[in-house]
Design a protein around this motif. Structure first.
Motif, PDB file in Angstrom:
ATOM      1  N   GLN A 137       0.821  -1.281   0.037  1.00 40.02           N
ATOM      2  CA  GLN A 137      -0.038   0.055  -0.223  1.00 40.02           C
ATOM      3  C   GLN A 137       0.905   1.361   0.095  1.00 40.02           C
ATOM      4  O   GLN A 137       0.455   2.524  -0.006  1.00 40.02           O
ATOM      5  CB  GLN A 137      -0.822   0.096   1.246  1.00 40.02           C
ATOM      6  CG  GLN A 137      -1.885  -1.142   1.246  1.00 40.02           C
ATOM      7  CD  GLN A 137      -3.085  -0.764   0.448  1.00 40.02           C
ATOM      8  OE1 GLN A 137      -3.387   0.423   0.270  1.00 40.02           O
ATOM      9  NE2 GLN A 137      -3.707  -1.945  -0.209  1.00 40.02           N
ATOM     10  N   GLY A 138       2.160   0.961  -0.012  1.00 38.60           N
ATOM     11  CA  GLY A 138       3.011   2.208  -0.192  1.00 38.60           C
ATOM     12  C   GLY A 138       3.264   3.077   1.503  1.00 38.60           C
ATOM     13  O   GLY A 138       3.510   4.228   1.592  1.00 38.60           O
ATOM     14  N   LYS A 139       2.552   2.103   2.340  1.00 39.02           N
ATOM     15  CA  LYS A 139       2.642   3.111   3.794  1.00 39.02           C
ATOM     16  C   LYS A 139       3.770   2.760   4.719  1.00 39.02           C
ATOM     17  O   LYS A 139       3.890   3.344   5.744  1.00 39.02           O
ATOM     18  CB  LYS A 139       1.337   2.287   4.627  1.00 39.02           C
ATOM     19  CG  LYS A 139      -0.013   2.664   3.919  1.00 39.02           C
ATOM     20  CD  LYS A 139      -1.279   2.113   4.760  1.00 39.02           C
ATOM     21  CE  LYS A 139      -2.314   2.451   4.021  1.00 39.02           C
ATOM     22  NZ  LYS A 139      -3.072   3.700   3.990  1.00 39.02           N
ATOM     23  N   ALA A 140       4.679   1.819   4.040  1.00 36.04           N
ATOM     24  CA  ALA A 140       5.947   1.416   4.491  1.00 36.04           C
ATOM     25  C   ALA A 140       6.952   0.863   3.824  1.00 36.04           C
ATOM     26  O   ALA A 140       6.585   0.358   2.790  1.00 36.04           O
ATOM     27  CB  ALA A 140       5.635   0.479   5.977  1.00 36.04           C
ATOM     28  N   ILE A 141       8.238   1.055   4.364  1.00 36.53           N
ATOM     29  CA  ILE A 141       9.305   0.196   3.651  1.00 36.53           C
ATOM     30  C   ILE A 141      10.032  -0.441   4.563  1.00 36.53           C
ATOM     31  O   ILE A 141      10.077  -0.446   5.906  1.00 36.53           O
ATOM     32  CB  ILE A 141      10.270   1.251   2.566  1.00 36.53           C
ATOM     33  CG1 ILE A 141      10.902   2.149   3.706  1.00 36.53           C
ATOM     34  CG2 ILE A 141       9.334   1.832   1.612  1.00 36.53           C
ATOM     35  CD1 ILE A 141      11.967   2.991   3.036  1.00 36.53           C
ATOM     36  N   ILE A 142      10.836  -1.720   4.232  1.00 43.15           N
ATOM     37  CA  ILE A 142      11.686  -2.555   5.020  1.00 43.15           C
ATOM     38  C   ILE A 142      12.579  -1.470   5.465  1.00 43.15           C
ATOM     39  O   ILE A 142      13.324  -0.872   4.695  1.00 43.15           O
ATOM     40  CB  ILE A 142      12.067  -3.684   3.987  1.00 43.15           C
ATOM     41  CG1 ILE A 142      10.894  -4.441   3.893  1.00 43.15           C
ATOM     42  CG2 ILE A 142      12.987  -4.599   5.046  1.00 43.15           C
ATOM     43  CD1 ILE A 142      11.180  -5.796   2.826  1.00 43.15           C
ATOM     44  N   ALA A 143      12.888  -1.836   6.884  1.00 41.56           N
ATOM     45  CA  ALA A 143      14.071  -1.035   7.570  1.00 41.56           C
ATOM     46  C   ALA A 143      15.139  -1.862   7.158  1.00 41.56           C
ATOM     47  O   ALA A 143      16.024  -2.216   8.350  1.00 41.56           O
ATOM     48  CB  ALA A 143      13.691  -0.823   8.925  1.00 41.56           C
ATOM     49  N   ASN A 144      15.898  -1.920   6.105  1.00 39.13           N
ATOM     50  CA  ASN A 144      17.181  -2.492   5.883  1.00 39.13           C
ATOM     51  C   ASN A 144      18.289  -1.360   6.176  1.00 39.13           C
ATOM     52  O   ASN A 144      18.022  -0.252   6.386  1.00 39.13           O
ATOM     53  CB  ASN A 144      17.343  -2.897   4.528  1.00 39.13           C
ATOM     54  CG  ASN A 144      17.032  -2.176   3.178  1.00 39.13           C
ATOM     55  OD1 ASN A 144      17.198  -1.054   3.406  1.00 39.13           O
ATOM     56  ND2 ASN A 144      16.594  -2.759   2.341  1.00 39.13           N
ATOM     57  N   GLU A 145      19.454  -1.627   5.968  1.00 35.76           N
ATOM     58  CA  GLU A 145      20.430  -0.898   6.195  1.00 35.76           C
ATOM     59  C   GLU A 145      20.622   0.092   5.386  1.00 35.76           C
ATOM     60  O   GLU A 145      20.520   1.321   5.750  1.00 35.76           O
ATOM     61  CB  GLU A 145      22.010  -1.716   6.272  1.00 35.76           C
ATOM     62  CG  GLU A 145      23.009  -1.034   6.794  1.00 35.76           C
ATOM     63  CD  GLU A 145      24.410  -1.689   6.490  1.00 35.76           C
ATOM     64  OE1 GLU A 145      25.464  -1.062   6.513  1.00 35.76           O
ATOM     65  OE2 GLU A 145      24.335  -2.938   6.471  1.00 35.76           O
ATOM     66  N   SER A 146      20.269   0.182   3.992  1.00 32.63           N
ATOM     67  CA  SER A 146      20.539   1.166   3.212  1.00 32.63           C
ATOM     68  C   SER A 146      19.214   2.198   3.459  1.00 32.63           C
ATOM     69  O   SER A 146      19.470   3.605   3.451  1.00 32.63           O
ATOM     70  CB  SER A 146      20.288   0.703   1.823  1.00 32.63           C
ATOM     71  OG  SER A 146      19.176   0.359   1.454  1.00 32.63           O
ATOM     72  N   ALA A 147      18.131   1.854   3.667  1.00 36.24           N
ATOM     73  CA  ALA A 147      16.870   2.423   4.124  1.00 36.24           C
ATOM     74  C   ALA A 147      16.994   3.364   5.194  1.00 36.24           C
ATOM     75  O   ALA A 147      16.741   4.310   5.390  1.00 36.24           O
ATOM     76  CB  ALA A 147      15.652   1.564   4.231  1.00 36.24           C
ATOM     77  N   LEU A 148      17.882   2.545   6.375  1.00 37.85           N
ATOM     78  CA  LEU A 148      17.866   3.319   7.607  1.00 37.85           C
ATOM     79  C   LEU A 148      18.983   4.228   7.504  1.00 37.85           C
ATOM     80  O   LEU A 148      18.855   5.429   8.252  1.00 37.85           O
ATOM     81  CB  LEU A 148      18.387   2.266   8.785  1.00 37.85           C
ATOM     82  CG  LEU A 148      17.329   1.260   9.316  1.00 37.85           C
ATOM     83  CD1 LEU A 148      18.052   0.225  10.067  1.00 37.85           C
ATOM     84  CD2 LEU A 148      16.365   1.869   9.909  1.00 37.85           C
ATOM     85  N   LYS A 149      19.847   4.183   6.559  1.00 39.10           N
ATOM     86  CA  LYS A 149      20.992   5.284   6.371  1.00 39.10           C
ATOM     87  C   LYS A 149      20.443   6.620   5.635  1.00 39.10           C
ATOM     88  O   LYS A 149      20.615   7.484   5.965  1.00 39.10           O
ATOM     89  CB  LYS A 149      22.009   4.903   5.473  1.00 39.10           C
ATOM     90  CG  LYS A 149      23.190   4.056   6.259  1.00 39.10           C
ATOM     91  CD  LYS A 149      24.277   3.458   5.102  1.00 39.10           C
ATOM     92  CE  LYS A 149      25.292   2.772   5.992  1.00 39.10           C
ATOM     93  NZ  LYS A 149      26.421   2.227   5.057  1.00 39.10           N
ATOM     94  N   GLN A 150      19.263   6.168   4.707  1.00 35.93           N
ATOM     95  CA  GLN A 150      18.790   7.043   3.967  1.00 35.93           C
ATOM     96  C   GLN A 150      17.841   8.018   4.752  1.00 35.93           C
ATOM     97  O   GLN A 150      17.846   9.164   4.847  1.00 35.93           O
ATOM     98  CB  GLN A 150      17.854   6.688   2.884  1.00 35.93           C
ATOM     99  CG  GLN A 150      17.154   7.740   1.989  1.00 35.93           C
ATOM    100  CD  GLN A 150      18.229   8.564   1.270  1.00 35.93           C
ATOM    101  OE1 GLN A 150      19.049   8.191   0.564  1.00 35.93           O
ATOM    102  NE2 GLN A 150      17.916   9.930   1.067  1.00 35.93           N
ATOM    103  N   LEU A 151      17.253   7.342   5.859  1.00 39.20           N
ATOM    104  CA  LEU A 151      16.220   7.998   6.728  1.00 39.20           C
ATOM    105  C   LEU A 151      17.126   9.026   7.616  1.00 39.20           C
ATOM    106  O   LEU A 151      16.810  10.002   7.849  1.00 39.20           O
ATOM    107  CB  LEU A 151      15.620   7.074   7.544  1.00 39.20           C
ATOM    108  CG  LEU A 151      14.817   7.262   8.761  1.00 39.20           C
ATOM    109  CD1 LEU A 151      13.650   8.343   8.178  1.00 39.20           C
ATOM    110  CD2 LEU A 151      14.137   6.216   9.698  1.00 39.20           C
TER     111      LEU A 151
END
Length: 200
Positions: A33-47
Motif C-alpha cells: 500500500q506504500g505505507k511503509a518500506i523494509i527497514a534495511n541498512e540502506s533505508a535506515l541510512k537514507q532515513l
C-alpha cells in the motif's frame, strides 16, 4: 519485521518512525500500500540523512506537538452514558465519544491519535492517551458515569424497601405462628389438667 513508516498510522506510529510489525501485516498490507518500506541498512541510512537535513523542520513539529500537549495539562473528560442498574454500559465507550467531549471543552483532537482502553463497558475511572508525536503522549483522566444514576438509585431503594417489607411480613407471620402454637399448647395443658382433676 522492522519497517519505516511513510505516513502516520493510528495505533502504530508516525511518518519516518521505525516500528516492529508482524511479517504478514508488513508484506501483505503496509509495503504494497506504500505505507511503509523494509527497514534495511540502506533505508535506515537514507532515513538518518533525511532527518539530518530536516532537523529544523522536525524540531518545529516536535515543538508544535509539545504546545498541543501542554493545552491538555489538567484536562479531564467525564462521559455520561446510559447504563443498566448494575452499572453496565449499553454499548461501549468509543474514541469518537472522547474526542467529542474534548472538542466541547475547546480541544480539537485528531481522533485517530486518541487511544482508549479497549472495551470500556462499565462505569469507572480510566485513562485516555493522545499521541501528538512519537515522543509526545498525554494521558487524560477519563471518568465514565451513568446518566441515569438517579433512576438506578431509586430502583435500588425501591427494591430494598420491598425486600425489607417482605422480611417484616415473614417475621410477623412467624411470630403469629409461634403465638398460635404456644396458645394451642396452653389449651392442651389446661385440658389435661381439667381431665386429671375430674378423674380425681
Amino acid at each position: 519485521m522492522k519497517v519505516i513508516l511513510k505516513e502516520d498510522m493510528p495505533n502504530l506510529g508516525f511518518k519516518d518512525e521505525v516500528v516492529e510489525v508482524k511479517p504478514g501485516y508488513g508484506r501483505n498490507f503496509l509495503i504494497p500500500q506504500g505505507k511503509a518500506i523494509i527497514a534495511n541498512e540502506s533505508a535506515l541510512k537514507q532515513l538518518a540523512e533525511d532527518q539530518r537535513q530536516q532537523a529544523h523542520k522536525l524540531a518545529a513539529i516536535l515543538e508544535k506537538a509539545e504546545k498541543q500537549a501542554e493545552k491538555l495539562h489538567d484536562v479531564k473528560v467525564e462521559l455520561e452514558v446510559k447504563t443498566s442498574n448494575t452499572g453496565r454500559i449499553y454499548g461501549s465507550v468509543t474514541p469518537t465519544m472522547v474526542a467529542d467531549a474534548l472538542e466541547a471543552q475547546g480541544h480539537d483532537i485528531n481522533r485517530k491519535m486518541l487511544l482508549i482502553p479497549g472495551g470500556i463497558k462499565e462505569t469507572g475511572e480510566y485513562v485516555a492517551r493522545v499521541r501528538f508525536h512519537k515522543d509526545v503522549t498525554v494521558e487524560i483522566p477519563l471518568i465514565v458515569v451513568s446518566e441515569n444514576a438517579a433512576e438506578i438509585a431509586a430502583e435500588k431503594a425501591k427494591a430494598k424497601a420491598e425486600e425489607e417489607a417482605h422480611q417484616a411480613e415473614r417475621a410477623r407471620q412467624l411470630a403469629e405462628a409461634e403465638a398460635t402454637e404456644t396458645a394451642d399448647e396452653e389449651v392442651a395443658e389446661n385440658t389435661e389438667e381439667n381431665e386429671e382433676s375430674t378423674e380425681a
